[in-house]
Write an enzyme that holds these catalytic residues in place. Structure first.
Site, mmCIF file in Angstrom:
data_model
loop_
_atom_site.group_PDB
_atom_site.id
_atom_site.type_symbol
_atom_site.label_atom_id
_atom_site.label_comp_id
_atom_site.label_asym_id
_atom_site.label_seq_id
_atom_site.Cartn_x
_atom_site.Cartn_y
_atom_site.Cartn_z
ATOM 1 N N ARG A 46 0.935 -1.019 0.153
ATOM 2 C CA ARG A 46 0.080 0.125 0.259
ATOM 3 C C ARG A 46 0.903 1.323 0.115
ATOM 4 O O ARG A 46 0.560 2.325 -0.771
ATOM 5 C CB ARG A 46 -0.887 0.008 1.190
ATOM 6 C CG ARG A 46 -1.673 1.132 1.405
ATOM 7 C CD ARG A 46 -3.116 1.225 1.989
ATOM 8 N NE ARG A 46 -2.910 0.201 3.267
ATOM 9 C CZ ARG A 46 -2.427 0.601 4.148
ATOM 10 N NH1 ARG A 46 -1.818 1.671 4.638
ATOM 11 N NH2 ARG A 46 -2.437 -0.117 5.253
ATOM 12 N N TYR A 98 -16.529 15.586 -16.467
ATOM 13 C CA TYR A 98 -17.154 14.195 -16.355
ATOM 14 C C TYR A 98 -18.143 13.959 -15.308
ATOM 15 O O TYR A 98 -18.075 14.361 -14.229
ATOM 16 C CB TYR A 98 -15.697 13.357 -16.101
ATOM 17 C CG TYR A 98 -15.925 11.891 -15.762
ATOM 18 C CD1 TYR A 98 -16.576 10.945 -16.791
ATOM 19 C CD2 TYR A 98 -16.212 11.432 -14.560
ATOM 20 C CE1 TYR A 98 -16.747 9.707 -16.316
ATOM 21 C CE2 TYR A 98 -16.227 10.116 -14.180
ATOM 22 C CZ TYR A 98 -16.721 9.264 -15.212
ATOM 23 O OH TYR A 98 -17.049 7.941 -15.042
ATOM 24 N N ASP A 170 -7.982 18.087 -14.632
ATOM 25 C CA ASP A 170 -8.364 16.731 -15.077
ATOM 26 C C ASP A 170 -7.897 16.515 -16.641
ATOM 27 O O ASP A 170 -8.461 16.973 -17.604
ATOM 28 C CB ASP A 170 -9.581 16.228 -15.098
ATOM 29 C CG ASP A 170 -10.111 15.009 -15.449
ATOM 30 O OD1 ASP A 170 -9.214 14.301 -16.343
ATOM 31 O OD2 ASP A 170 -11.062 14.333 -14.799
ATOM 32 N N LYS A 195 -8.628 5.495 -19.352
ATOM 33 C CA LYS A 195 -9.121 6.004 -20.792
ATOM 34 C C LYS A 195 -7.674 5.794 -21.555
ATOM 35 O O LYS A 195 -7.367 4.605 -21.901
ATOM 36 C CB LYS A 195 -9.639 7.532 -20.662
ATOM 37 C CG LYS A 195 -10.461 7.575 -19.434
ATOM 38 C CD LYS A 195 -11.919 6.800 -19.849
ATOM 39 C CE LYS A 195 -12.694 6.793 -18.308
ATOM 40 N NZ LYS A 195 -13.266 8.143 -18.043
#
Ligand SMILES: *Cc1c(COP(=O)(O)O)cnc(C)c1O
Length: 379
Positions: A46, A98, A170, A195
């Site tokens: 992690r 988005y 973004d 994407k």
């Protein structure tokens, strides 16, 4: 190094990989310590894992930053980012984001007493007028989704710097291959790795990249604490996707330009929104701040019946959510990606029941145009 080379070779700083050309997948949760007080550099995945670290380093290079974090999804990255803010803070965001982002802002962030105002961030004076004493950040998408509006990143970053705001961009739609917001003055870049970066519609992922040591320290603390990191296998899939990022972006853009021009000539199509068309209102800004126009096109057809016809008749192009991959995908934003956004806001923006969004892939251009032609004509 040029971006093409970074995409293929990455950072190549894994020392114990026996010369492996492909970065090894360190499928391990934990790492043993050589002795008390010593570490191999990795303790627990992690916190960091060598495969994820390689991916993060590649993203840092591609975005001209100093640090990147790889998350399990784009929304996980944005959620973590929101932990930089406290109750009472105010954020100004683009009004054509988005759909998942305003869902987060209007439900989770609002519950946490973070105030969000939406505005067309290409309107710099409007943005300035919204800045208040408790404003802490600007959250921008450019081009926006799905209306393809462009914000002048240098100009808005200057406003952000003057007012001591964190400028967040973004950059999913153009990818780091075509646009680098940090180099234009932004502080944090967000990506949905699902994407263009992954590029094959097969892996979810998200990124935050920054060029500020202070933000890197704060975000790393949030990242390791919240724990929404990308696993080793998916990190490797992202690395593999990035190898072809440059050639995919070039081919997808080339196809998109041809399709945008073709759509403009179709009598069923009333409006075409593609930032690479010289009649796009912010064409000159795009040219000055990006190295390419990407492969996202929205277009408005003559009626809802045509929308139904197109969605039912496309064959090569798939009717599906998501974007950026090698496969061309068609989306109906009003009922898919933006279903949770207020209808009045959508309508005012032009996200109506005649608007379709196309993510252009790498297929043969003649096949794609034939597919669109027969779907639009209902043949
Ligand atoms: C898809 C997308 C996101 C969310 O990313 P996920 O990986 O789906 O969580 C955020 N921003 C933009 C612009 C997107 O297209």
């Amino acid at each position: 190094m040029k971006k093409e080379t970074i995409c293929v070779h990455g950072e190549q700083n894994s020392e114990n990989s026996f010369g492996a050309i492909s970065v090894p997948i360190y499928q391990t949760a934990s790492f043993s310590h050589p002795s008390l007080g010593e570490s191999t550099g990795y303790d627990y995945s992690r916190l960091q894992n060598p495969t994820r670290e390689e991916l993060e380093n590649i993203m840092t290079s591609l975005e001209n930053g100093i640090d990147s974090m790889a998350f399990s999804t784009g929304m996980a990255a944005i959620s973590a980012l929101m932990e930089l803010f406290e109750p009472g803070d105010h954020i100004i965001a683009s009004d054509d984001l988005y759909g998942g982002t305003p869902r987060l802002f209007d439900n989770i962030s609002k519950k946490n007493k973070i105030e969000i105002d939406y505005i067309d961030t290409s309107d710099l004076i409007g943005v300035k007028n919204l800045i208040k004493e408790n404003t802490k950040a600007l959250f921008i998408e450019t081009p926006t989704n799905p209306m393809m509006q462009i914000t002048d990143l240098k100009a808005i970053s200057k406003i952000g710097k003057e007012q001591n705001l964190i400028v967040i961009v973004d950059n999913t739609f153009l990818s780091p291959y075509f646009q680098n917001p940090l180099s234009l003055g932004a502080d944090i870049v967000v990506h949905s790795g699902t994407k263009y970066i992954g590029g094959h519609n097969d892996t979810l992922g998200g990124f935050l990249t920054t060029n500020s040591q202070e933000l890197s320290d704060r975000l790393r603390f949030i990242f390791k604490t919240i724990g929404s990191c990308l696993g080793p296998m998916d990190s490797w899939l992202m690395i593999r996707g990035i190898k072809t990022l440059a050639i995919r972006m070039k081919k997808q853009e080339e196809n998109a330009m041809k399709i945008a021009k073709w759509l403009k000539k179709s009598d069923k199509v009333k409006k075409v929104f593609y930032i690479g068309l010289p009649d796009h209102p912010q064409y000159e800004i795009s040219k000055s701040q990006s190295r390419g126009f990407g492969a996202m096109i929205s277009f408005e057809v003559d009626s809802y019946e045509t929308v139904v016809n197109v969605l039912e008749n496309i064959k090569i192009i798939k009717f599906a959510e998501s974007l950026g991959g090698v496969e061309s995908l068609m989306t109906f934003p009003k009922i898919q990606t933006h279903a949770d956004v207020d209808e009045k806001i959508l309508e005012a923006k032009g996200v109506n029941d005649r608007l379709l969004r196309l993510s252009v892939g790498i297929e043969d251009i003649d096949d794609l145009i034939k597919d669109l032609e027969s779907a639009l004509g209902g043949i």
